[in-house]
Design a protein around this motif. Structure first.
Motif, PDB file in Angstrom:
ATOM      1  N   UNK A   1       0.862  -1.182   0.000  1.00  0.00           N
ATOM      2  CA  UNK A   1       0.000   0.000   0.000  1.00  0.00           C
ATOM      3  C   UNK A   1       0.896   1.228   0.000  1.00  0.00           C
ATOM      4  N   UNK A   2       0.413   2.259  -0.659  1.00  0.00           N
ATOM      5  CA  UNK A   2       1.206   3.478  -0.792  1.00  0.00           C
ATOM      6  C   UNK A   2       0.300   4.688  -0.696  1.00  0.00           C
TER       7      UNK A   2
ATOM      8  N   UNK B   1      -3.212   0.521  -3.746  1.00  0.00           N
ATOM      9  CA  UNK B   1      -3.204  -0.762  -3.046  1.00  0.00           C
ATOM     10  C   UNK B   1      -2.889  -1.871  -4.045  1.00  0.00           C
ATOM     11  N   UNK B   2      -2.109  -2.852  -3.600  1.00  0.00           N
ATOM     12  CA  UNK B   2      -1.697  -3.963  -4.452  1.00  0.00           C
ATOM     13  C   UNK B   2      -2.031  -5.267  -3.748  1.00  0.00           C
ATOM     14  N   UNK B   3      -2.662  -6.198  -4.482  1.00  0.00           N
ATOM     15  CA  UNK B   3      -3.050  -7.490  -3.912  1.00  0.00           C
ATOM     16  C   UNK B   3      -2.535  -8.630  -4.776  1.00  0.00           C
ATOM     17  N   UNK B   4      -2.345  -9.779  -4.132  1.00  0.00           N
ATOM     18  CA  UNK B   4      -1.850 -10.960  -4.866  1.00  0.00           C
ATOM     19  C   UNK B   4      -2.626 -12.194  -4.456  1.00  0.00           C
ATOM     20  N   UNK B   5      -2.951 -12.995  -5.464  1.00  0.00           N
ATOM     21  CA  UNK B   5      -3.572 -14.299  -5.220  1.00  0.00           C
ATOM     22  C   UNK B   5      -2.952 -15.281  -6.194  1.00  0.00           C
TER      23      UNK B   5
ATOM     24  N   UNK C   1      -2.683  -7.583  -8.833  1.00  0.00           N
ATOM     25  CA  UNK C   1      -3.465  -6.462  -9.341  1.00  0.00           C
ATOM     26  C   UNK C   1      -3.285  -5.252  -8.429  1.00  0.00           C
ATOM     27  N   UNK C   2      -3.438  -4.064  -9.008  1.00  0.00           N
ATOM     28  CA  UNK C   2      -3.341  -2.848  -8.215  1.00  0.00           C
ATOM     29  C   UNK C   2      -4.514  -1.933  -8.545  1.00  0.00           C
ATOM     30  N   UNK C   3      -4.735  -0.964  -7.681  1.00  0.00           N
ATOM     31  CA  UNK C   3      -5.813   0.001  -7.855  1.00  0.00           C
ATOM     32  C   UNK C   3      -5.374   1.313  -7.233  1.00  0.00           C
TER      33      UNK C   3
ATOM     34  N   UNK D   1     -11.462   1.177  -1.956  1.00  0.00           N
ATOM     35  CA  UNK D   1     -10.311   1.010  -2.836  1.00  0.00           C
ATOM     36  C   UNK D   1      -9.662  -0.354  -2.682  1.00  0.00           C
ATOM     37  N   UNK D   2      -9.548  -0.821  -1.453  1.00  0.00           N
ATOM     38  CA  UNK D   2      -8.966  -2.146  -1.210  1.00  0.00           C
ATOM     39  C   UNK D   2      -9.852  -3.253  -1.773  1.00  0.00           C
TER      40      UNK D   2
END
Length: 467
Positions: free
Chosen positions: A152-153, A185-189, A194-196, A219-220
């Protein structure tokens, strides 16, 4: 005026204008200083820098032998005053070849006006340490949202613009500020990452933080939703645009196409369609620094023209464009207050400011119910326009599928809209009764000349090719 540096240069600038007017028909000087901070913090690192908007300098504009010339410099005082005067006079040599091909220009309007403009942030003032603490809260809240979050940034950009414009009859000063906060925010599965990004902007830094904190959970969740997003099957669909995508259409579809320096160069098809239908009767469109309050708002432009609200499309009819002072002079029209420079070392071009569609009368829920199969598009990403041929390409962050008037669970991302501008605008069949205008980014003139812009509008129902 907040800038003590610029205040100290006003009397000398008036003197410079008066001295040059002894030789030349028109003289003006723009002084501009932009200061501020760009503060970045993530779960890995942090940094504090000057705002990317930072600049300081002066531009002298002179009318001589039918030609406008400009001379820029970063500072001047009693020690180098005569040197600058001499350099301007020595460099201002109009060659025969220039005289043979110059545009038919006249002396700019110089209506008398002396006025000071100011817009302050009356909210809480933040130190660098306090900004860092707030950004740290944003990052920690995002990282705690779900185990799949990997980064997260938060980024804080605050800038204060001070400028003056002085000519024979005018003395204008302005001081204003704006704050944008970006949250990524960046997520991984598995192997999918993916980021947003989410943005909030306001004159008040305090309100800006309030807005961004209210958007963190949404956003998350969007970031996580993108993990299951699929590509769209290319085709022509009924679409509903959120205000961000509506603004992207306004900016790309007719924003660049009605920048009237393109009329002068005969590079814009829209110059042949003034007072002709180019959109649905439901469509009205504006641009202007005084048309809305956002990061592209100011009190007067870089050639001393007071900010305006320009009606570009009125109920589907193209009424006119936006222009800088030189283009307006060549086209024999009034300037719309859209002369903007990337910096004092760059030329002023016709540039958009706040570009948006007017709201309509439909309820968003009623618009959704009319869609048999299509998508609601969200999130302005990027776009391109061909003003000469009226082709357009815009990218939305994502789309939500609509079947029989209801959302399904399907998300597609990204989504590219393309087509012929009048076809898209003529297809608009419903316009919502709400409106949002925002902006945190920049727009270039071609590949350069970046200036802050904003856009927006209501939700639109239209028909468009998606891929």
């Amino acid at each position: 005026m907040e800038s003590e540096f610029l205040k100290s240069k006003i009397n000398m600038s008036k003197r410079l204008v008066n001295d040059l007017l002894k030789k030349y028909d028109f003289v003006s000087i723009l002084g501009k200083q932009t200061t501020g901070k760009g503060i970045r913090l993530s779960n890995f690192n942090s940094s504090i820098n000057d705002t990317g908007e930072k600049e300081c300098g002066f531009v002298v504009k002179i009318f001589h032998q039918g030609i406008y010339s400009e001379f820029s410099f970063t500072d001047f005082d009693e020690k180098n005053y005569k040197e600058i005067i001499n350099k301007i006079e020595n460099d201002l040599n109009v060659s025969d070849s220039m005289l043979a091909k110059h545009m038919d220009l006249s002396i700019l309007d110089d209506e008398p006006l002396v006025k000071d403009f100011e817009r302050r942030d009356n909210g809480k003032s933040y130190s660098n340490e306090e900004v860092m603490a707030e950004l740290d809260k944003i990052v920690k809240k995002a990282m705690a949202y779900d185990p799949r979050m990997i980064q997260a940034l938060g980024f804080y950009n605050n800038y204060v613009v001070n400028s003056f414009y002085i000519s024979k009859n005018r003395q204008l000063t302005q001081s204003f500020s704006f704050t944008n906060i970006y949250f990524v925010s960046v997520a991984r599965e598995g192997e999918i990452i993916k980021d947003n990004f989410t943005v909030a902007g306001d004159v008040s830094a305090e309100k800006c933080f309030e807005k961004i904190f209210a958007k963190i959970d949404e956003g998350c969740q969007l970031t996580l939703d993108f993990l299951k997003a699929t590509p769209i099957e290319p085709g022509v669909y009924d679409i509903i645009t959120d205000p961000g995508v509506t603004g992207l259409i306004a900016h790309e579809a007719f924003g660049h196409g009605v920048e009237m320096d393109m009329f002068v160069k005969k590079r814009a098809k829209s110059r042949m369609y003034i007072n002709k239908p180019v959109a649905s009767e439901l469509v009205s469109m504006h641009d202007g620094a005084a048309a809305a309050l956002s990061n592209a708002s100011y009190f007067f432009d870089d050639d001393g023209v007071i900010a305006q609200d320009t009606l570009i499309i009125d109920k589907g009819i193209l009424k006119g464009g936006i222009c800088d002072v030189i283009s307006a002079n060549e086209l024999k029209v009034k300037s719309t207050g859209n002369s903007r420079r990337e910096s004092s070392q760059r030329k002023a071009y016709t540039r958009m400011t706040n570009t948006f569609f007017e709201k309509g009368y439909s309820k968003l829920e009623d618009m959704i119910k009319t869609v048999k199969h299509g998508y609601m598009l969200f999130g302005s990403n990027n776009g391109m326009e061909d003003p000469k041929n009226w082709n357009i390409q815009c990218t939305a962050q994502y789309g939500r599928e609509i079947v029989d008037g209801k959302f399904t669970d399907k998300i597609v991302s990204p989504v590219v809209m393309s087509g012929y501008v009048p076809d898209l605008l003529m297809s608009i069949s419903m316009v919502s009764d709400g409106i949002e205008i925002s902006g945190s980014g920049h727009c270039g003139k071609g590949h350069k000349e970046w200036v802050p812009v904003s856009d927006g509008g209501p939700c639109l129902k239209a028909r468009c090719k998606l891929s």
